[in-house]
Design a protein around this motif. Structure first.
Motif, mmCIF file in Angstrom:
data_model
loop_
_atom_site.group_PDB
_atom_site.id
_atom_site.type_symbol
_atom_site.label_atom_id
_atom_site.label_comp_id
_atom_site.label_asym_id
_atom_site.label_seq_id
_atom_site.Cartn_x
_atom_site.Cartn_y
_atom_site.Cartn_z
ATOM 1 N N LEU A 145 0.854 -1.256 -0.135
ATOM 2 C CA LEU A 145 -0.088 -0.069 0.228
ATOM 3 C C LEU A 145 0.929 1.376 0.208
ATOM 4 O O LEU A 145 1.763 1.419 0.794
ATOM 5 C CB LEU A 145 -0.979 -0.238 1.281
ATOM 6 N N SER A 146 0.588 2.197 -1.080
ATOM 7 C CA SER A 146 1.244 3.561 -0.828
ATOM 8 C C SER A 146 0.886 4.395 0.295
ATOM 9 O O SER A 146 -0.042 4.071 0.941
ATOM 10 C CB SER A 146 0.985 4.191 -2.136
ATOM 11 N N ASP A 147 1.768 5.554 0.620
ATOM 12 C CA ASP A 147 1.472 6.284 1.622
ATOM 13 C C ASP A 147 0.252 6.937 1.462
ATOM 14 O O ASP A 147 -0.759 7.331 2.551
ATOM 15 C CB ASP A 147 2.185 7.346 1.643
ATOM 16 N N GLU A 148 -0.453 7.189 0.145
ATOM 17 C CA GLU A 148 -1.797 7.875 -0.148
ATOM 18 C C GLU A 148 -2.694 6.858 0.172
ATOM 19 O O GLU A 148 -3.780 7.196 0.741
ATOM 20 C CB GLU A 148 -1.761 8.425 -1.646
ATOM 21 N N GLN A 149 -2.699 5.535 -0.119
ATOM 22 C CA GLN A 149 -3.657 4.697 0.174
ATOM 23 C C GLN A 149 -3.796 4.507 1.622
ATOM 24 O O GLN A 149 -4.989 4.336 2.070
ATOM 25 C CB GLN A 149 -3.276 3.332 -0.431
ATOM 26 N N ARG A 154 -6.831 5.720 6.547
ATOM 27 C CA ARG A 154 -7.158 6.436 8.048
ATOM 28 C C ARG A 154 -8.072 7.487 7.832
ATOM 29 O O ARG A 154 -9.070 7.310 8.919
ATOM 30 C CB ARG A 154 -5.825 7.135 8.227
ATOM 31 N N ASP A 155 -8.304 7.889 6.704
ATOM 32 C CA ASP A 155 -9.513 8.805 6.636
ATOM 33 C C ASP A 155 -11.063 8.190 6.657
ATOM 34 O O ASP A 155 -11.894 8.581 7.368
ATOM 35 C CB ASP A 155 -9.209 9.789 5.236
ATOM 36 N N VAL A 156 -10.816 7.106 5.872
ATOM 37 C CA VAL A 156 -12.349 6.129 6.093
ATOM 38 C C VAL A 156 -12.471 5.783 7.476
ATOM 39 O O VAL A 156 -13.582 5.944 7.904
ATOM 40 C CB VAL A 156 -12.182 5.032 5.001
ATOM 41 N N LEU A 157 -11.377 5.415 8.159
ATOM 42 C CA LEU A 157 -11.589 4.864 9.502
ATOM 43 C C LEU A 157 -12.030 5.776 10.547
ATOM 44 O O LEU A 157 -12.980 5.780 11.226
ATOM 45 C CB LEU A 157 -10.454 4.043 9.931
ATOM 46 N N THR A 163 -16.702 0.674 9.655
ATOM 47 C CA THR A 163 -16.023 0.099 8.543
ATOM 48 C C THR A 163 -14.991 -0.847 9.060
ATOM 49 O O THR A 163 -14.169 -0.685 10.147
ATOM 50 C CB THR A 163 -14.890 1.470 7.735
ATOM 51 N N THR A 164 -15.004 -2.197 8.645
ATOM 52 C CA THR A 164 -14.225 -3.159 9.199
ATOM 53 C C THR A 164 -12.643 -3.237 8.251
ATOM 54 O O THR A 164 -12.801 -2.879 7.250
ATOM 55 C CB THR A 164 -14.645 -4.280 8.810
ATOM 56 N N ALA A 171 -11.376 -4.194 -0.626
ATOM 57 C CA ALA A 171 -11.428 -2.974 -1.483
ATOM 58 C C ALA A 171 -9.979 -2.686 -1.925
ATOM 59 O O ALA A 171 -9.939 -2.083 -3.048
ATOM 60 C CB ALA A 171 -12.046 -1.651 -0.859
ATOM 61 N N TYR A 172 -8.981 -3.069 -1.357
ATOM 62 C CA TYR A 172 -7.465 -2.471 -1.631
ATOM 63 C C TYR A 172 -6.932 -3.893 -2.198
ATOM 64 O O TYR A 172 -5.606 -3.677 -2.720
ATOM 65 C CB TYR A 172 -6.775 -1.945 -0.527
ATOM 66 N N GLY A 173 -7.573 -4.912 -2.139
ATOM 67 C CA GLY A 173 -6.959 -6.275 -2.551
ATOM 68 C C GLY A 173 -5.622 -6.672 -1.872
ATOM 69 O O GLY A 173 -4.692 -7.288 -2.556
ATOM 70 N N VAL A 174 -5.576 -6.543 -0.787
ATOM 71 C CA VAL A 174 -4.799 -7.018 0.115
ATOM 72 C C VAL A 174 -5.214 -7.616 1.282
ATOM 73 O O VAL A 174 -6.550 -7.779 1.480
ATOM 74 C CB VAL A 174 -3.878 -5.789 0.657
ATOM 75 N N CYS A 175 -4.295 -8.527 2.041
ATOM 76 C CA CYS A 175 -4.917 -9.103 3.130
ATOM 77 C C CYS A 175 -5.150 -8.172 4.460
ATOM 78 O O CYS A 175 -4.499 -7.168 4.440
ATOM 79 C CB CYS A 175 -4.137 -10.211 3.561
ATOM 80 N N THR A 176 -5.782 -8.682 5.734
ATOM 81 C CA THR A 176 -6.140 -7.774 6.574
ATOM 82 C C THR A 176 -4.887 -7.537 7.368
ATOM 83 O O THR A 176 -4.701 -6.214 7.881
ATOM 84 C CB THR A 176 -7.114 -8.631 7.452
ATOM 85 N N HIS A 177 -3.910 -8.696 7.327
ATOM 86 C CA HIS A 177 -2.606 -8.213 8.098
ATOM 87 C C HIS A 177 -2.008 -6.804 7.207
ATOM 88 O O HIS A 177 -1.272 -5.942 7.959
ATOM 89 C CB HIS A 177 -1.608 -9.327 7.920
ATOM 90 N N THR A 178 -2.009 -7.008 6.154
ATOM 91 C CA THR A 178 -1.145 -5.757 5.128
ATOM 92 C C THR A 178 -1.947 -4.561 5.620
ATOM 93 O O THR A 178 -0.977 -3.494 5.934
ATOM 94 C CB THR A 178 -1.482 -6.081 3.873
ATOM 95 N N ILE A 179 -3.271 -4.407 5.918
ATOM 96 C CA ILE A 179 -3.929 -3.095 6.360
ATOM 97 C C ILE A 179 -3.336 -2.600 7.716
ATOM 98 O O ILE A 179 -2.815 -1.805 7.910
ATOM 99 C CB ILE A 179 -5.223 -3.167 6.344
ATOM 100 N N THR A 180 -3.447 -3.480 8.712
ATOM 101 C CA THR A 180 -2.976 -3.459 9.934
ATOM 102 C C THR A 180 -1.425 -3.006 10.317
ATOM 103 O O THR A 180 -1.187 -2.079 10.775
ATOM 104 C CB THR A 180 -3.339 -4.650 10.918
ATOM 105 N N ARG A 181 -0.547 -3.946 9.351
ATOM 106 C CA ARG A 181 0.658 -3.682 9.529
ATOM 107 C C ARG A 181 1.217 -2.066 8.815
ATOM 108 O O ARG A 181 2.019 -1.419 9.479
ATOM 109 C CB ARG A 181 1.389 -4.590 8.749
ATOM 110 N N SER A 182 0.582 -1.852 7.919
ATOM 111 C CA SER A 182 0.711 -0.458 6.988
ATOM 112 C C SER A 182 0.142 0.517 8.044
ATOM 113 O O SER A 182 0.879 1.548 8.178
ATOM 114 C CB SER A 182 -0.338 -0.547 5.995
#
Length: 191
Positions: A145-149, A154-157, A163-164, A171-182
């Motif tokens: 995920l890019s810094d912009e993504q 963060r903005d959506v949350l 939002t889960t 929506a971003y085509g990644v796993c949940t771990h990628t979101i939380t790590r990012s």
């Protein structure tokens, strides 16, 4: 008696062409390759296939010692295998031919220096990576995920607290771990 060749490169930026041309010029009947295989990899399908192909009295030809062996111990183990099957070993660039007493001695001496060169290269790589890391450069694979993504997430949350992470991951085509790590990575950079 067959002449079997072997070539290896460790990264996508390297090409096998130079080695293959030299092996063909050396008279190889068949050439086995490993493309994108690290110097320290224990499993090398091309090398294993080349060694399995060799028969009593054949020749095994490589471009350079560090292309075939991961350590001095590995080179000596291969040497024992080749001797047992009466196979001549040839290194094109180092001009080693174990069909002679001088070539046998050169093989053993060069194996030591090939491992030394491998160790030096490893030290230089680690030092370069550390220097880059100290300058704030990211070492390793590109982030998913890019810094912009991440800012968008963060903005959506913030705007939609219900939002889960699962829906964001889809929506971003990644796993949940990628979101939380990012999110954690960005939070730690800010503090």
């Amino acid at each position: 008696m067959a002449v079997i060749g072997y070539a290896r490169v460790s990264s996508d930026e390297q090409h096998l062409d130079l080695q293959i041309d030299a092996l063909q010029k050396a008279g190889c009947d068949e050439i086995f390759t490993d493309d994108g295989i690290s110097a320290v990899a224990k499993h090398r399908p091309g090398l294993e296939a080349a060694l399995d192909t060799l028969n009593d009295g054949d020749s095994f030809v490589i471009w350079k010692l560090d292309r075939a062996f991961r350590s001095m111990r590995h080179a000596l183990d291969i040497w024992d295998f080749l001797k047992a099957k009466n196979i001549i070993f040839v290194s094109v660039t180092e001009q080693i031919d174990t069909g002679t007493a001088h070539g046998k001695c050169q093989y053993q001496i060069r194996a030591v220096f090939a491992e030394y060169e491998l160790n030096l290269n490893s030290e230089r790589t680690k030092a370069g990576m550390l220097a880059a890391k100290l300058r704030g450069k990211h070492i390793g694979r590109k982030y998913a995920l890019s810094d912009e993504q991440i800012a968008e997430i963060r903005d959506v949350l913030r705007r939609k607290p219900d939002t889960t992470i699962v829906s964001l991951a889809k929506a971003y085509g990644v796993c949940t771990h990628t979101i939380t790590r990012s999110l954690k990575r960005k939070a730690s950079k800010r503090s």
